[in-house]
Design an enzyme around this catalytic site. Structure first.
Site, PDB file in Angstrom:
ATOM      1  N   HIS A  63      -9.391   1.217   4.887  1.00  0.00           N
ATOM      2  CA  HIS A  63      -8.119   1.307   5.834  1.00  0.00           C
ATOM      3  C   HIS A  63      -8.251   2.164   6.897  1.00  0.00           C
ATOM      4  CE1 HIS A  63      -3.853   2.407   6.867  1.00  0.00           C
ATOM      5  NE2 HIS A  63      -3.579   1.522   5.784  1.00  0.00           N
TER       6      HIS A  63
ATOM      7  N   GLU B 244      -6.933   4.507   7.997  1.00  0.00           N
ATOM      8  CA  GLU B 244      -6.571   6.090   7.700  1.00  0.00           C
ATOM      9  C   GLU B 244      -7.719   6.812   6.971  1.00  0.00           C
ATOM     10  OE1 GLU B 244      -2.958   5.432   5.659  1.00  0.00           O
ATOM     11  OE2 GLU B 244      -1.940   4.785   7.279  1.00  0.00           O
TER      12      GLU B 244
ATOM     13  N   LYS C  32       0.084   4.218  -0.171  1.00  0.00           N
ATOM     14  CA  LYS C  32      -0.491   5.441   0.350  1.00  0.00           C
ATOM     15  C   LYS C  32      -0.216   6.754  -0.358  1.00  0.00           C
ATOM     16  CE  LYS C  32      -0.143   3.256   4.845  1.00  0.00           C
ATOM     17  NZ  LYS C  32       0.081   3.328   6.132  1.00  0.00           N
TER      18      LYS C  32
ATOM     19  N   SER D 104       3.673  -2.010  10.333  1.00  0.00           N
ATOM     20  CA  SER D 104       5.252  -1.742  10.300  1.00  0.00           C
ATOM     21  C   SER D 104       5.902  -3.374   9.911  1.00  0.00           C
ATOM     22  CB  SER D 104       5.638  -1.468  12.045  1.00  0.00           C
ATOM     23  OG  SER D 104       5.264  -0.115  12.168  1.00  0.00           O
TER      24      SER D 104
ATOM     25  N   GLY E  54       2.883   2.434  10.820  1.00  0.00           N
ATOM     26  CA  GLY E  54       3.858   3.533  10.502  1.00  0.00           C
ATOM     27  C   GLY E  54       4.741   4.214  11.671  1.00  0.00           C
TER      28      GLY E  54
ATOM     29  N   GLU F 242      -4.945  -4.933  10.742  1.00  0.00           N
ATOM     30  CA  GLU F 242      -4.030  -3.777  10.787  1.00  0.00           C
ATOM     31  C   GLU F 242      -4.173  -3.220  12.225  1.00  0.00           C
ATOM     32  OE1 GLU F 242      -2.177  -2.641   6.842  1.00  0.00           O
ATOM     33  OE2 GLU F 242      -3.942  -1.304   7.182  1.00  0.00           O
TER      34      GLU F 242
ATOM     35  N   ASN G  83       0.859  -1.259  -0.208  1.00  0.00           N
ATOM     36  CA  ASN G  83       0.065  -0.016   0.139  1.00  0.00           C
ATOM     37  C   ASN G  83       0.871   1.283   0.222  1.00  0.00           C
ATOM     38  OD1 ASN G  83      -1.793   1.890   0.580  1.00  0.00           O
ATOM     39  ND2 ASN G  83      -2.401   1.209   2.447  1.00  0.00           N
TER      40      ASN G  83
HETATM   41  P1  13P Z   1       3.194   0.534   7.619  1.00  0.00           P
HETATM   42  O1  13P Z   1       3.830  -0.969   6.938  1.00  0.00           O
HETATM   43  O2  13P Z   1       3.733   1.528   7.028  1.00  0.00           O
HETATM   44  O3  13P Z   1       3.257   0.423   9.058  1.00  0.00           O
HETATM   45  O4  13P Z   1       1.845   0.781   7.084  1.00  0.00           O
HETATM   46  C1  13P Z   1       0.925  -0.426   7.209  1.00  0.00           C
HETATM   47  C2  13P Z   1      -0.314   0.056   6.584  1.00  0.00           C
HETATM   48  O5  13P Z   1      -0.906   0.764   6.774  1.00  0.00           O
HETATM   49  C3  13P Z   1      -0.491  -0.785   5.277  1.00  0.00           C
HETATM   50  O6  13P Z   1      -1.871  -0.514   4.849  1.00  0.00           O
END
Ligand code: 13P
Length: 251
Positions: free
Chosen positions: A95, A97, A11, A213, A173, A167, A9
């Site tokens: 997601h 976010e 983002k 992560s 992140g 997640e 992803n």
């Molecule tokens: P990270 O791998 O940067 O922690 O992000 C995970 C994520 O949100 C994948 O959709």
């Protein structure tokens, strides 16, 4: 036997040139991988160029979101038809976010999942608890509620196509990963819920990715857990070598 599925992803990262550079670097690193399903999810503006670059490769293309509506007055939305038109086979839905910053609810998720399935797009449905929810002992309630409500539009006969991504919000992140045991515990609970909703055979066929992560150094141990069938990778999917190492760890 569930085929491991590793998706990147991206983002809100990469303009078209950077996106092309990334997939062109990734392709040769994973060209020999046949026992792991691989996808990347660039931003909407890069989908077409990345689709061209991926032609003939073993890497699939995912969107980061999908509209629940077919077409019409939905400013800023992208429909399933449009995603298919540029070669998307998958769409990430719900997601954290999107839930956190754009107010998406389980109801929105279920509508987007419906639109994806109606158009032959595989939904990657994200669920996960915040740190406060975990500390309050509410992880199962929150996550299983998101699974049940987010998948409320899914019919039994199509359930096996759906991918879930667990997640934990506190692991996204942050560099803090759920331990393999912590992740496995939630994945097993999700699979039990899927069995309750769709039957044991469907639950056994559905892939549940872990996200938060994930990096080359922790991928193998996470992916070695019985109910962890892949990873949804954020930051580490932005570097071809790192993402490739995670894919190879899934073999
Ligand atoms: P990270 O791998 O940067 O922690 O992000 C995970 C994520 O949100 C994948 O959709």
């Amino acid at each position: 036997m569930r085929k491991p599925f590793i998706a990147g992803n991206w983002k809100m990262n990469n303009t078209r040139a950077a996106a092309l550079e990334l997939v062109n670097a990734l392709k040769p690193l994973v060209a020999d991988v046949s026992d792991v399903e691989i996808a990347v999810a660039p931003t909407f503006t890069c989908l077409q160029d990345v689709a061209e670059a991926l032609k003939g490769s073993n890497i699939e293309l995912s969107a980061q979101n999908i509209s629940y509506a077919k077409n019409g007055a939905y400013t800023g939305e992208i429909s399933a038809d449009m995603l298919k038109d540029v070669g998307c086979t998958h769409a990430i839905i719900g997601h954290s976010e999107r839930r956190q910053y754009f107010g998406e609810t389980d109801h929105d998720v279920s509508k987007r999942v419906r639109a994806a399935l109606d158009n032959n797009i595989i939904p990657i449905v994200c669920v996960g608890e915040t740190l406060a929810q975990r500390e309050a002992g509410k992880t199962s309630d929150v996550v299983l509620g998101q699974v049940e409500n987010g998948l409320s539009s899914v019919k039994k006969e199509e359930a096996a196509k759906v991918v879930i991504a667990y997640e934990p919000v506190w692991a996204i992140g942050t560099g803090v990963t759920a331990t393999p045991d912590q992740a496995q515990e939630v994945h097993a609970a999700i699979r039990l819920k899927l069995a309750e909703l769709f039957g044991a055979d469907n639950a056994a066929a559905m892939r549940i990715q872990y996200g938060g992560s994930v990096k080359a150094s922790n991928a193998k141990e996470l992916l070695g857990q019985a109910d962890i069938d892949g990873a949804l990778v954020g930051g580490a999917s932005l570097k071809a070598a790192d993402f490739s190492a995670i894919i190879h760890a899934a073999k």
